[in-house]
Design a protein around this motif. Structure first.
Motif, short mmCIF file in Angstrom:
data_model
loop_
_atom_site.label_atom_id
_atom_site.label_comp_id
_atom_site.label_asym_id
_atom_site.label_seq_id
_atom_site.Cartn_x
_atom_site.Cartn_y
_atom_site.Cartn_z
N PHE A 43 55.93 128.10 40.76
CA PHE A 43 54.69 127.70 41.43
C PHE A 43 54.04 128.89 42.12
O PHE A 43 54.67 129.93 42.32
N MET A 44 52.79 128.72 42.47
CA MET A 44 52.04 129.74 43.19
C MET A 44 50.97 129.07 44.02
O MET A 44 50.71 127.86 43.88
N GLY A 45 50.33 129.83 44.89
CA GLY A 45 49.29 129.24 45.71
C GLY A 45 48.80 130.18 46.79
O GLY A 45 48.93 131.41 46.70
N GLU A 46 48.26 129.59 47.84
CA GLU A 46 47.64 130.33 48.94
C GLU A 46 48.47 130.16 50.21
O GLU A 46 48.91 129.06 50.54
N VAL A 47 48.68 131.27 50.91
CA VAL A 47 49.37 131.21 52.20
C VAL A 47 48.44 130.56 53.22
O VAL A 47 47.33 131.06 53.46
N VAL A 48 48.87 129.46 53.83
CA VAL A 48 48.02 128.76 54.79
C VAL A 48 48.60 128.79 56.20
O VAL A 48 47.89 128.48 57.17
N GLU A 49 49.87 129.18 56.34
CA GLU A 49 50.48 129.25 57.67
C GLU A 49 51.69 130.18 57.59
O GLU A 49 52.40 130.19 56.59
N ILE A 50 51.90 130.96 58.65
CA ILE A 50 53.05 131.87 58.68
C ILE A 50 53.77 131.74 60.01
O ILE A 50 53.18 131.40 61.03
N GLY A 51 55.09 132.01 59.98
CA GLY A 51 55.88 132.00 61.19
C GLY A 51 55.64 133.25 62.02
O GLY A 51 55.05 134.23 61.57
N SER A 52 56.15 133.24 63.22
CA SER A 52 55.86 134.31 64.19
C SER A 52 56.44 135.66 63.80
O SER A 52 55.99 136.70 64.29
N GLN A 53 57.46 135.67 62.91
CA GLN A 53 58.08 136.94 62.52
C GLN A 53 57.70 137.39 61.11
O GLN A 53 58.26 138.36 60.59
N VAL A 54 56.74 136.72 60.49
CA VAL A 54 56.27 137.13 59.17
C VAL A 54 55.28 138.28 59.35
O VAL A 54 54.31 138.16 60.09
N VAL A 55 55.55 139.39 58.66
CA VAL A 55 54.75 140.60 58.84
C VAL A 55 53.94 140.94 57.58
O VAL A 55 52.76 141.28 57.65
N ARG A 56 54.59 140.86 56.42
CA ARG A 56 53.94 141.33 55.18
C ARG A 56 52.88 140.37 54.68
O ARG A 56 51.80 140.80 54.24
N LEU A 57 53.15 139.07 54.72
CA LEU A 57 52.18 138.09 54.23
C LEU A 57 51.13 137.78 55.28
O LEU A 57 51.41 137.78 56.48
N PRO A 72 61.12 129.92 52.91
CA PRO A 72 61.92 130.69 53.87
C PRO A 72 61.92 132.18 53.55
O PRO A 72 61.64 132.58 52.43
N TRP A 73 62.25 133.02 54.54
CA TRP A 73 62.27 134.48 54.36
C TRP A 73 61.03 134.94 53.59
O TRP A 73 61.10 135.67 52.61
N ALA A 74 59.89 134.52 54.08
CA ALA A 74 58.65 134.63 53.30
C ALA A 74 58.18 136.06 53.08
O ALA A 74 57.36 136.31 52.19
N ASP A 75 58.67 137.01 53.87
CA ASP A 75 58.26 138.40 53.65
C ASP A 75 58.98 139.04 52.47
O ASP A 75 58.64 140.15 52.07
N ASN A 76 59.97 138.36 51.89
CA ASN A 76 60.79 138.98 50.85
C ASN A 76 60.30 138.71 49.44
O ASN A 76 59.85 139.62 48.73
N ALA A 77 60.40 137.47 48.98
CA ALA A 77 60.21 137.19 47.56
C ALA A 77 58.76 137.04 47.10
O ALA A 77 58.41 137.50 46.02
N PRO A 78 57.88 136.35 47.85
CA PRO A 78 56.54 136.10 47.31
C PRO A 78 55.82 137.37 46.85
O PRO A 78 55.84 138.39 47.53
N VAL A 79 55.18 137.27 45.68
CA VAL A 79 54.48 138.39 45.08
C VAL A 79 52.99 138.20 45.30
O VAL A 79 52.39 137.22 44.80
N VAL A 80 52.37 139.08 46.06
CA VAL A 80 50.94 139.00 46.31
C VAL A 80 50.20 139.48 45.06
O VAL A 80 50.48 140.56 44.52
N VAL A 81 49.27 138.66 44.58
CA VAL A 81 48.53 138.99 43.35
C VAL A 81 47.03 139.01 43.65
O VAL A 81 46.58 138.40 44.63
#
Length: 390
Positions: free
Chosen positions: A62-76, A146-155
């Motif tokens: 699956f893929m999509g749009e980031v609509v909310e991030i946790g307080s420690q997410v930096v890359r996304l 989870p661990w959202a700064d690691n796996a998701p690939v920004v396209v």
């Protein structure tokens, strides 16, 4: 929100389920714009993967749009367009440091259960049973990552979803299958199965320099796609003896490299052996039908390599392990270390070297999902790959 849920063997439903929420500071919430039904989802549907629970949300492509991030997410960032690999990884354990993301030692929140089955835990996976963490999948309107700064690939936002969607699973799975086979220029490669993973393995083998690529398949539409992907020869296993045909096509030597892109639910041209495996699985004497793997072991030339991207979940019976030993074969297998390959594959996709959309035969909404699961499972209407739009 709407989601496709597992309600029991062969019972997939589109239902209303609670929307996911941020649970940990490194989480993100993704609004799903496209998702797919994977061949390994059919193993869940058909009851071959243990520890599924009624109401589990399915989907790991699956893929999509980031609509909310946790307080420690930096890359996304909110608004990013992302493809989410099916493997969940922490980025901190020894396996992640080695790039072995599919065997992350921290992301499976049911690690003790996995250890009972496998000796050690493997990574958490989206939408793929309690044994891999019990995480809700992506055949839904929203997903917690989870661990959202690691796996998701920004396209890039201007790239159509369908061009990059398969970066989350089947494209890197096909690529890893070819890479683990250690394909060298001039090699002869045999690929069992021309489903989506097999088709990407064929493309990958061509790019890596294979001289002859032989596909073992019987469905006419998949054979046509295999030729488009780069197969030089086809064995229709419903009409020919696979082992004899491979010897003939290779001058009696056999292929150097073999890829089992089928896995658990294989069938074969030998009706008696197919019925035998079906009977054993029905009686619980084995948990899968390793017909393709048996043929690959017997067909591979001495000193060759067998790569196994096809999913296995339990105990296959009557494998000719003595043949593998005596011939000195190398067997390489496992869930895909998706992010090991995504940067290179995204570049190849954007440059047009890899065709990602030709295999899509069916599209629909989440409400269409249960029926499309059945269409895909039964290979009706020429179905090869299904993409859903929530």
């Amino acid at each position: 929100m709407r989601a496709l849920t597992w309600q029991g063997k062969k019972d997939i439903r589109c239902e209303e389920v609670p929307e996911p929420e941020i649970e940990e500071p490194r989480d993100a919430i993704i609004k799903v714009t496209s998702c797919a039904i994977c061949g390994s989802d059919l193993h869940l549907m058909n009851g071959f993967i243990p520890t599924m629970c009624k109401g589990d949300v399915l989907g790991h492509e699956f893929m999509g749009e980031v609509v909310e991030i946790g307080s420690q997410v930096v890359r996304l960032k909110v608004g990013d367009k992302v493809v989410v690999p099916f493997t969940i990884w922490c980025g901190e354990c020894e396996q992640c440091a080695r790039g072995n993301y599919s065997v992350c030692q921290n992301s499976n929140r049911n690690a003790e259960l996995a250890e009972k089955f496998y000796g050690y835990t493997t990574a958490g996976l989206f939408g793929y049973s309690a044994i891999t963490g019990g995480y809700a999948g992506g055949q839904a309107e929203f997903v917690r990552v989870p661990w959202a700064d690691n796996a998701p690939v920004v396209v890039p936002k201007d790239v159509p979803d369908e061009q990059v969607l398969f970066l989350g699973d089947i494209l890197p799975t096909g690529w890893q299958a070819a890479a683990q086979a250690d394909i060298q220029p001039g090699d002869t490669v045999a690929v069992w199965g021309a489903g989506p993973v097999g088709l990407f393995a064929i493309q990958s083998a061509r790019i890596m320099g294979a001289e002859k690529i032989i596909v073992i398949e019987k469905q006419p539409e998949r054979i046509a796609m295999a030729r488009r992907a780069g197969a030089t020869d086809v064995i229709d296993y419903s009409k020919a003896n696979v082992l004899e045909a491979l010897k003939e096509l290779t001058g009696g030597k056999g292929p150097e490299k073999c890829i089992d892109a089928v896995g658990i639910e294989a069938d074969g041209g030998d009706v008696l052996h197919t019925l035998f495996d079906r009977a054993l699985t029905a009686m619980k004497f084995e948990t899968e039908r390793p017909i393709a793997l048996r043929e690959a072991i017997m067909a591979c030339q001495p000193g060759g390599t067998i790569s196994i991207p096809g999913v296995y979940g339990g105990i296959p019976a009557f494998l000719p392990f003595g043949a593998a030993f005596q011939k000195g074969l190398t067997l390489r297998m496992g869930q895909t270390h998706v992010n090991r390959w995504t940067d290179d594959l995204l570049r190849r996709v954007l440059e047009g070297e890899i065709d990602t959309t030709f295999m899509i035969t069916h599209r629909g909404s989440l409400e269409d999902g249960p029926e499309l699961y059945r269409t895909f499972r039964d290979k009706q209407d020429g179905c090869v790959k299904v993409v859903l739009t929530p």
